[in-house]
Design a protein around this motif. Structure first.
Motif, PDB file in Angstrom:
ATOM      1  N   PHE A 115      -8.678  18.601  -3.374  1.00  0.00           N
ATOM      2  CA  PHE A 115      -7.475  17.847  -3.043  1.00  0.00           C
ATOM      3  C   PHE A 115      -7.579  17.166  -1.706  1.00  0.00           C
ATOM      4  N   HIS A 116      -8.298  17.822  -0.782  1.00  0.00           N
ATOM      5  CA  HIS A 116      -8.488  17.232   0.535  1.00  0.00           C
ATOM      6  C   HIS A 116      -9.140  15.873   0.416  1.00  0.00           C
ATOM      7  N   VAL A 117     -10.133  15.813  -0.473  1.00  0.00           N
ATOM      8  CA  VAL A 117     -10.863  14.555  -0.622  1.00  0.00           C
ATOM      9  C   VAL A 117     -10.153  13.597  -1.570  1.00  0.00           C
ATOM     10  N   LEU A 118      -9.422  14.171  -2.533  1.00  0.00           N
ATOM     11  CA  LEU A 118      -8.860  13.346  -3.609  1.00  0.00           C
ATOM     12  C   LEU A 118      -7.991  12.204  -3.103  1.00  0.00           C
ATOM     13  N   PHE A 119      -6.983  12.566  -2.267  1.00  0.00           N
ATOM     14  CA  PHE A 119      -6.049  11.518  -1.875  1.00  0.00           C
ATOM     15  C   PHE A 119      -6.678  10.488  -0.962  1.00  0.00           C
ATOM     16  N   LYS A 120      -7.587  10.944  -0.110  1.00  0.00           N
ATOM     17  CA  LYS A 120      -8.264   9.981   0.746  1.00  0.00           C
ATOM     18  C   LYS A 120      -9.036   8.986  -0.090  1.00  0.00           C
ATOM     19  N   ALA A 121      -9.839   9.549  -1.020  1.00  0.00           N
ATOM     20  CA  ALA A 121     -10.678   8.681  -1.849  1.00  0.00           C
ATOM     21  C   ALA A 121      -9.809   7.774  -2.715  1.00  0.00           C
ATOM     22  N   ALA A 122      -8.687   8.330  -3.214  1.00  0.00           N
ATOM     23  CA  ALA A 122      -7.823   7.529  -4.078  1.00  0.00           C
ATOM     24  C   ALA A 122      -7.236   6.357  -3.309  1.00  0.00           C
ATOM     25  N   ALA A 123      -6.811   6.611  -2.068  1.00  0.00           N
ATOM     26  CA  ALA A 123      -6.220   5.531  -1.284  1.00  0.00           C
ATOM     27  C   ALA A 123      -7.255   4.435  -1.029  1.00  0.00           C
ATOM     28  N   LEU A 124      -8.451   4.856  -0.600  1.00  0.00           N
ATOM     29  CA  LEU A 124      -9.492   3.868  -0.323  1.00  0.00           C
ATOM     30  C   LEU A 124      -9.886   3.114  -1.591  1.00  0.00           C
ATOM     31  N   ALA A 125     -10.077   3.861  -2.672  1.00  0.00           N
ATOM     32  CA  ALA A 125     -10.518   3.230  -3.916  1.00  0.00           C
ATOM     33  C   ALA A 125      -9.462   2.256  -4.431  1.00  0.00           C
ATOM     34  N   PHE A 126      -8.219   2.711  -4.401  1.00  0.00           N
ATOM     35  CA  PHE A 126      -7.170   1.837  -4.903  1.00  0.00           C
ATOM     36  C   PHE A 126      -7.100   0.565  -4.089  1.00  0.00           C
ATOM     37  N   TYR A 127      -7.188   0.712  -2.773  1.00  0.00           N
ATOM     38  CA  TYR A 127      -7.111  -0.466  -1.922  1.00  0.00           C
ATOM     39  C   TYR A 127      -8.235  -1.448  -2.223  1.00  0.00           C
ATOM     40  N   ILE A 128      -9.446  -0.904  -2.341  1.00  0.00           N
ATOM     41  CA  ILE A 128     -10.593  -1.788  -2.547  1.00  0.00           C
ATOM     42  C   ILE A 128     -10.548  -2.433  -3.933  1.00  0.00           C
ATOM     43  N   LEU A 129     -10.282  -1.605  -4.956  1.00  0.00           N
ATOM     44  CA  LEU A 129     -10.342  -2.137  -6.313  1.00  0.00           C
ATOM     45  C   LEU A 129      -9.146  -3.014  -6.642  1.00  0.00           C
ATOM     46  N   SER A 130      -7.998  -2.664  -6.095  1.00  0.00           N
ATOM     47  CA  SER A 130      -6.805  -3.403  -6.480  1.00  0.00           C
ATOM     48  C   SER A 130      -6.871  -4.842  -5.999  1.00  0.00           C
ATOM     49  N   PHE A 181       0.449  -2.350  -1.522  1.00  0.00           N
ATOM     50  CA  PHE A 181       0.939  -1.731  -0.293  1.00  0.00           C
ATOM     51  C   PHE A 181       1.565  -0.381  -0.577  1.00  0.00           C
ATOM     52  N   VAL A 182       2.525  -0.371  -1.482  1.00  0.00           N
ATOM     53  CA  VAL A 182       3.283   0.861  -1.690  1.00  0.00           C
ATOM     54  C   VAL A 182       2.376   1.985  -2.171  1.00  0.00           C
ATOM     55  N   VAL A 183       1.526   1.703  -3.141  1.00  0.00           N
ATOM     56  CA  VAL A 183       0.683   2.778  -3.681  1.00  0.00           C
ATOM     57  C   VAL A 183      -0.317   3.263  -2.635  1.00  0.00           C
ATOM     58  N   THR A 184      -0.957   2.325  -1.929  1.00  0.00           N
ATOM     59  CA  THR A 184      -1.950   2.747  -0.934  1.00  0.00           C
ATOM     60  C   THR A 184      -1.305   3.583   0.158  1.00  0.00           C
ATOM     61  N   VAL A 185      -0.177   3.086   0.674  1.00  0.00           N
ATOM     62  CA  VAL A 185       0.452   3.817   1.771  1.00  0.00           C
ATOM     63  C   VAL A 185       0.981   5.164   1.290  1.00  0.00           C
ATOM     64  N   LEU A 186       1.460   5.187   0.053  1.00  0.00           N
ATOM     65  CA  LEU A 186       1.942   6.450  -0.508  1.00  0.00           C
ATOM     66  C   LEU A 186       0.807   7.454  -0.597  1.00  0.00           C
ATOM     67  N   LEU A 187      -0.344   7.017  -1.097  1.00  0.00           N
ATOM     68  CA  LEU A 187      -1.497   7.920  -1.204  1.00  0.00           C
ATOM     69  C   LEU A 187      -1.946   8.367   0.174  1.00  0.00           C
ATOM     70  N   ALA A 188      -1.930   7.442   1.127  1.00  0.00           N
ATOM     71  CA  ALA A 188      -2.349   7.822   2.474  1.00  0.00           C
ATOM     72  C   ALA A 188      -1.390   8.849   3.073  1.00  0.00           C
ATOM     73  N   ALA A 189      -0.105   8.668   2.810  1.00  0.00           N
ATOM     74  CA  ALA A 189       0.868   9.614   3.357  1.00  0.00           C
ATOM     75  C   ALA A 189       0.733  10.979   2.680  1.00  0.00           C
ATOM     76  N   LEU A 190       0.506  10.989   1.374  1.00  0.00           N
ATOM     77  CA  LEU A 190       0.278  12.250   0.672  1.00  0.00           C
ATOM     78  C   LEU A 190      -0.942  12.957   1.248  1.00  0.00           C
ATOM     79  N   ASP A 191      -1.977  12.169   1.499  1.00  0.00           N
ATOM     80  CA  ASP A 191      -3.182  12.742   2.069  1.00  0.00           C
ATOM     81  C   ASP A 191      -2.883  13.350   3.438  1.00  0.00           C
ATOM     82  N   PHE A 192      -2.115  12.644   4.235  1.00  0.00           N
ATOM     83  CA  PHE A 192      -1.746  13.157   5.551  1.00  0.00           C
ATOM     84  C   PHE A 192      -1.060  14.508   5.407  1.00  0.00           C
ATOM     85  N   TRP A 193      -0.121  14.591   4.489  1.00  0.00           N
ATOM     86  CA  TRP A 193       0.611  15.837   4.306  1.00  0.00           C
ATOM     87  C   TRP A 193      -0.309  16.954   3.854  1.00  0.00           C
TER      88      TRP A 193
END
Lengths: 183, 275
Positions: free
Chosen positions: A19-34, A45-57
């Motif tokens: 999980f530690h890696v999941l949200f980070k990778a998801a945010a980066l991947a989504f940003y790049i691929l989207s 914007f919303v999805v990337t920032v949401l994933l980044a915030a989840l990762d932060f938490w």
């Protein structure tokens, strides 16, 4: 974490690491691929920032505690002042933490921040101010975690040293006292 | 696992060897830290942080050996199990370590959500604590403000028929930068306010404007929009007033409050002008 398994052979907490890696990778991947597939900036914007915030938490509350035994937060004391609190495990527990876990923790933390910086440079080159906004937010979140945990680790080392020197001082004084009482 | 209450304080009367033994026993017992229930926070929790930053939010962990000073806390005895209280805020959390130590992730999430709700009630609705801003937003968190800013941006973007992305980006940047600048304004005026607390406050005060924007999105009549925006504008300003005004010198109250009002007016114009 098991004491029976020699540390360093496997990840001790595979699900947490995942999980530690999941949200980070998801945010980066989504940003790049989207940017390639989705034309709507708002969704990106919303999805990337949401994933980044989840990762932060997740990093701050869950994987920080489990993988490296560190925790940091901010409190406001009775005088109305803001106080940063750091907390860490004792030395024995710290030493027993799985090396692979903590390696993964710190490296992914740093690498994510570097990745966001690189993506930010790309956006700057292309003069895309709105994408820089996304990068700004994600970078702030990553850097906040890095700073928090680094300070926490330094504080933990200080505490350990203080504890160790206190223990030694106490032992010495009690030895001297017992020596005198015998005499 | 509630052995935290058996862990003695670092009492000087106890010999060091006993102390170390106890700590070793405690950490051995709790060393098999349970892997977290692998349930990521389902609602977009968002925390420092809270930093947030914050958190962001949350009663501090355990520990018995904590001294009530502002020195960074003593190392905790048992390794905090998963899902334990999300950090941030919550001075009141000191009292009950055994309860928070073993709570699963879902409980943490619920606690954080309830903190958002209580902060919202404190800031936006009338309540007896409003006059004492230091106490009112003691448990600041940045998740509520984050939600509200994104929601406002989304609503404005949805209402816009053209240039949706620009509207969203502008709204988000305006609100975020505006909150930071307003806080700096208070600090530069010599006021006593904590940076993140103020960011949190300004974010929560956006709630009435969120409601107004939602209503305006649903009802497209200009007159209705103007009325709704005026009402929510005054509500937001009323919500922000006690916190900002008590932070600065009384002679500088207007200087601190005027930019806040200005920002809300500009957001109100955005809401009305979007078609």
């Amino acid at each position: 974490m098991d004491l029976t398994q020699p540390p360093g052979e496997n990840y001790a907490n595979p699900r947490t690491c995942f999980f530690h890696v999941l949200f980070k990778a998801a945010a980066l991947a989504f940003y790049i691929l989207s940017a390639l597939f989705i034309d709507n900036f708002v969704i990106i914007f919303v999805v990337t920032v949401l994933l980044a915030a989840l990762d932060f938490w997740v990093v701050k509350n869950v994987s920080g505690r489990i993988l490296v035994g560190l925790r940091w937060w901010n409190e406001i004391n009775d005088l109305g002042e803001s106080v940063w609190k750091f907390e860490s495990l004792e030395q024995e527990s710290l030493a027993r933490l799985n090396k692979k876990d903590s390696w993964l923790f710190w490296w992914t933390l740093y690498l994510t921040a570097v990745a966001w910086v690189v993506l930010g440079i790309f956006s700057l080159i292309r003069f895309q101010a709105d994408y820089c906004l996304i990068i700004g937010v994600c970078l702030t979140l990553s850097v906040a975690n890095i700073i928090g945990f680094t300070k926490c680790r330094k504080d933990a080392k200080k505490q350990i040293q203080k504890f160790a020197s206190q223990t030694i001082a106490n032992r010495v004084s009690s030895t001297i006292q017992s020596a005198f009482s015998v005499v | 696992m509630s052995h935290s209450d058996t862990i003695p304080l670092h009492a000087s009367s106890q010999s060091d060897i006993d102390e170390i033994e106890n700590l070793i026993n405690a950490s051995v017992q709790s060393a098999p830290a349970t892997v977290l229930p692998a349930r990521p926070p389902s609602p977009p929790r968002i925390p420092v942080s809270s930093s947030p930053f914050i958190q962001s939010n949350l009663p501090p962990l355990p520990p018995s050996a904590q001294k009530p000073s502002s020195v960074p806390s003593v190392p905790a005895a048992p390794p905090p199990p998963p899902g334990n209280s999300h950090s941030n805020i919550g001075v009141s959390g000191f009292g009950s370590p055994p309860n928070t130590l073993t709570e699963p992730v879902w409980d943490t999430v619920k606690r954080d959500l309830s903190r958002i709700v209580s902060n919202l009630k404190l800031v936006v609705f009338p309540n007896p604590y409003r006059e004492d801003p230091g106490k009112a937003l003691r448990d600041w968190d940045l998740w509520g403000p984050f939600f509200f800013i994104v929601f406002l941006g989304l609503t404005l973007s949805w209402s816009a028929s053209v240039k949706k992305s620009e509207v969203f980006a502008v709204a988000f940047a305006l609100l975020a930068a505006g909150a930071v600048i307003l806080t700096l304004n208070v600090l530069l005026l010599g006021g006593h306010i904590i940076f993140f607390q103020s960011l949190s406050l300004l974010g929560y005060c956006l709630f009435p404007l969120d409601v107004g924007a939602l209503i305006c999105m649903l009802k497209d009549n200009v007159i209705v929009k103007v009325v709704v925006v005026c009402v929510t504008l005054f509500w937001s300003s009323w919500a922000a007033y006690p916190f900002m005004s008590s932070a600065v010198n009384p002679r500088r109250k207007a200087l601190a409050l005027y930019p806040v009002f200005l920002m809300y007016v500009s957001v109100g114009f955005l809401i009305i002008a979007i078609d």
